[in-house]
Design an enzyme around this catalytic site. Sequence first.
Site: not given
Ligand SMILES: [Zn+2]
Length: 444
Positions: A80, A82, A85, A238, A241, A339-340
């Site tokens: 998972h 991104h 981004k 998602h 969250e 994630d990010n």
């Molecule tokens: Zn995410």
Amino acid sequence: MNPSFLQTPDTSRYALRRLSAPTCLLDGEFPAARTEGLSAVDLLIEQGRIAGIEPAGTLPAELGPDLDASMVLPGMVDCHTHLDKGHIWPRQPNATGDGAGAAKATMTDRSAHWSAEDVRRRMEFGLATAHAKGVVAIRTHLDSVAPQASISFPVLREVRERWAGRVELQVSSIAPLDIFLGDEGRQLADIVAESGGRLGAVTRFAKHPDNPVPPELDDALARLFTLAMERGLDLDLHVDESTDPRARTLIHVAQMALKKDFQGRILCGHCTALALQTDDYIASTIAACRDAHIDIVSLPTVNMYLQDRSPEARTPRWRGVTTLHEMKAAGLRVAVAGDNCRDPFYAYGDHDMLDTFTQAVKIGHLDHPLGDWIRAATETPAAIMGIDRGRIEVGSRADLLVLKARSYSEMLARAQFDRTVIRDGKGIDTTLPDYRLLDDLVMG
Ligand SMILES: [Zn+2]
């Protein structure tokens, strides 16, 4: 200079002797290593594959180096992320550091900058970093509100092709759930299907930003499931969250999957608000997820960063992770993921699943005993992604991390900057891409 501490032998057949491997990731019985959860093994590497796993001390010394109980892990899997981004932080920071600030900053940056070239270069930077860290497979979400999907998905397809054999790349859309009530949702499902992706959404509505369970939630979920079933797509959502205990959409996802008799896979990410519910509610939601064969991924570093943050320099009071122990105990497949990275949802991060795992252990108390939690960063995300990765097996590609650490204690205590990353039996250069490569994009 390559920071790896070990140079792999320059022959197509060699041994890595006296390694410590997680017992839960090995097939067969091997002698226990000196510390808990690890087995003492020799690995025989041949033509880029693991040709043999033997009790430590079995293979002859002339075949290769004695690693003195160094740990070996399979190539890691990040299910998972991104990547679209990633690394925009210098040009678009998050002014408040919370989820609302992240969404606003990302929207501003996306509409101003996210050309195909911009997305491609940042994605490549993320992949190059992950590869050097020993990550072998990644699933990325792509922001998919029109017109971004038609820009980012073609880039993804091209990048996925270029990285094939180094980082196996999967893709999922992400968009507010209410787009599936209209034609944009159908168009997105077609783009996802053309791209061999997963159909993904956040279980919130753009038009009801303050209502975590909007009135048309089930209608939109039904539409999402139908679009996925018509195209044979898996789902990647998602979910909840939030620090708002009213956020209770996970049970709706599970109930819809059962109602539709959905046969694909469903991965639900975050699910943080579940940790705020009563024990009974948690148990019944987890039971529904088990019945619906829902997989769970927790994103602990990002959740802890964004959640329970206040503008008044108030110290956060909660960790913001979902009920990982309870889910795992109930038999759900539970993974952790990155994630990010350096974007408004997380100011930090380095595409490093080993670091994600070590932080997850500390944030989620995945220790004492650590048991088989290493699977949450290796075998389990691989299974969730449907790929044959994340174990140390005879016949599999010799894609390995060798650490100086000899025990989980040493591994979890010290950042493993000098790890050796082996791909197809050869040590690779683990030098990380320089941030300066992105200066012209993100430094303005
Ligand atoms: Zn995410």
